[in-house]
Design an enzyme around this catalytic site. Structure first.
Site, mmCIF file in Angstrom:
data_model
loop_
_atom_site.group_PDB
_atom_site.id
_atom_site.type_symbol
_atom_site.label_atom_id
_atom_site.label_comp_id
_atom_site.label_asym_id
_atom_site.label_seq_id
_atom_site.Cartn_x
_atom_site.Cartn_y
_atom_site.Cartn_z
ATOM 1 C CG HIS A 31 -6.836 1.760 2.813
ATOM 2 N ND1 HIS A 31 -7.922 1.722 1.971
ATOM 3 C CD2 HIS A 31 -5.776 2.123 2.037
ATOM 4 C CE1 HIS A 31 -7.548 2.035 0.739
ATOM 5 N NE2 HIS A 31 -6.249 2.293 0.752
ATOM 6 C CD GLU A 32 -2.095 2.806 3.189
ATOM 7 O OE1 GLU A 32 -1.340 2.101 2.483
ATOM 8 O OE2 GLU A 32 -2.823 3.698 2.710
ATOM 9 C CG HIS A 35 -2.795 -1.053 -0.119
ATOM 10 N ND1 HIS A 35 -3.549 -1.443 -1.198
ATOM 11 C CD2 HIS A 35 -3.197 0.219 0.175
ATOM 12 C CE1 HIS A 35 -4.365 -0.460 -1.551
ATOM 13 N NE2 HIS A 35 -4.168 0.556 -0.721
#
Length: 449
Positions: A31-32, A35
């Site tokens: 997820h990170e 980003h």
């Protein structure tokens, strides 16, 4: 309680925590990283990429000026971009005021163009969905797809004598009931319902290109092929491979018979006779009401003990191509998203119990249970959880990615972002909502049956 009895309990808790940390770390890292990498491609500078919170255990600075670190509390993570005040991408007003270089301002999260900010924020949930799709597709490619017609790969251990089925046999009919084709809608249900409730029956098979008959067990016996975590069967230590031969002293031969007995119990304690590796055991358990999504939509409460059945043999398989596997991964991810949204809607409207929402303790217990059932089950669970995390982050709640996307949509429509004061108020409200949901879910973990 003596030390000998404490050791297995400690081992179970350790495996549960380890499985939870591994699953969460993989999902958060993906997820990170979504980003981070999309932000980098969009010209936004990441100052910190952290797995975990709290005291830093390990860190290094890369050539782009991003500090990669592992922190002591492995229950999350974050990317801090230039100009952020915190892990939720709140604006650091003082730092932003000190940046007077337009090129430097362009590298901040709050000074980048709207498209860059939108892409960077949306990338986290998107990467979670991509992870789910790839895992599902990979598992499907490894498993393959059943041959058409279904063939015998290997017979499972069952308490049935006189079996003459052989690996490689292609099934044409069982007890005079033709095998359904893959394209037949509800064909499997009709096939199952038409079978007699006997533990042994005649098969018509294709063997060495010739039709012949063979004797075999009921093709869908009361066999435990999967165990659901936090279920009645799991809690009394039933195992995959167990065969339930009788319920309350009455013999059963098919999984359908077992299902009917459980559903008719209305929660009454049932006594099960179980065959395991050549020996007979007895268990007593009370079925639990579970809200299940129906094919036609909506939910219905059913009495369940938490096991899934399967074939009396390992079906022969053939290779599944990458395209078909990817489409299967997309479809499976879509099913998880749809069922999650439907479940949430029905909880809010009161149609189903709010106990269907699990918190960190419940998720950790499921993680440990899936890990104990093998690597494939655990990897599949990671894919399911990743899709759920991606969906959760898209909810339009400030501090979540969905909340930021709502702010950006407002900016796209009005031509200007919400004021800093409004953002602070909304972020505080969003944090309150998120913390409230966490407390509610934790309460479910502690007090729901």
């Amino acid at each position: 309680m003596d030390m000998a009895s404490l050791i297995p309990q400690f081992g179970g808790v350790f495996i549960t925590l380890l499985a939870f940390v591994v699953a969460l770390s993989v999902i958060v890292a993906i997820h990170e990283y979504g980003h981070y990498i999309v932000g980098r491609w969009s010209g936004i500078k990441a100052e910190v990429f952290s797995l975990g919170f709290g005291p830093v255990l390990f860190s290094r600075m890369d050539g782009r000026g991003t500090r990669w670190q592992v922190a002591a509390l492995p229950f999350g993570g974050y990317v801090k971009f230039l100009g952020d005040a915190d892990a939720a991408s709140g604006k650091d007003t003082e730092a932003m005021q000190e940046i007077d270089d337009p090129a430097r301002l362009r590298q901040t999260m709050h000074g980048a163009p709207l498209w860059a900010r939108t892409a960077t924020v949306a990338a986290g949930p998107v990467f979670n969905f991509v992870l789910s799709i790839l895992i599902f597709a990979g598992v499907m490619m490894v498993q393959g797809k059943p041959t058409e017609p279904i063939s015998i790969g290997a017979l499972k251990p069952l308490p049935v004598e006189g079996v003459t089925l052989q690996p490689g046999d292609r099934l044409l009919a069982v007890a005079g009931v033709p095998l359904p084709g893959a394209e037949e809608e509800d064909g499997f249900k009709r096939f199952s319902a038409a079978l007699p409730d006997t533990s042994r029956m005649e098969y018509r098979v294709l063997r060495d290109e010739s039709e012949t008959t063979a004797t075999g067990p009921h093709p869908l016996p009361p066999l435990v092929s999967q165990l659901a975590p936090q279920s009645a069967a799991y809690d009394i230590d039933m195992q995959v491979g167990d065969v339930i031969t009788a319920v309350d002293g009455e013999p059963i031969a098919s999984f359908e018979q077992l299902k009917n007995r459980v559903e008719a119990s209305e929660g009454r304690v049932l006594r099960l006779d179980v065959w395991r590796d050549g020996r007979m055991l007895e268990f007593a358990l009370a079925p639990r009401a579970r809200d299940e999504m129906q094919d036609a939509g909506g939910f219905e409460s059913k009495w369940r003990i938490g096991i899934a059945g399967g074939w009396a043999f390992e079906p022969g398989t053939e290779r599944l191509g990458p395209g078909a596997a990817l489409w299967g991964g997309v479809t499976q991810t879509g099913v998880i998203i749809e069922s999650s949204l439907s479940g949430l809607y029905h909880m809010v409207t009161g149609a189903i119990s709010s106990c269907n929402m699990s918190g960190p303790i419940g998720i950790a217990q499921v993680s440990g249970a899936m890990a104990s059932q093998g690597a494939e089950s655990f990897i599949w669970f990671i894919a399911v959880l990743s899709a759920a995390v991606g969906l959760l982050n898209l909810f339009p709640i400030p501090v979540l990615d969905g909340g930021h996307l709502v702010f950006y949509a407002y900016e796209a429509v009005t031509g200007k972002p919400p004021s800093d004061r409004a953002l602070r108020i909304l972020m505080t409200a969003g944090l309150t909502v998120v913390l409230g949901l966490m407390v509610f879910a934790l309460t479910n973990d502690l007090f729901c049956p």
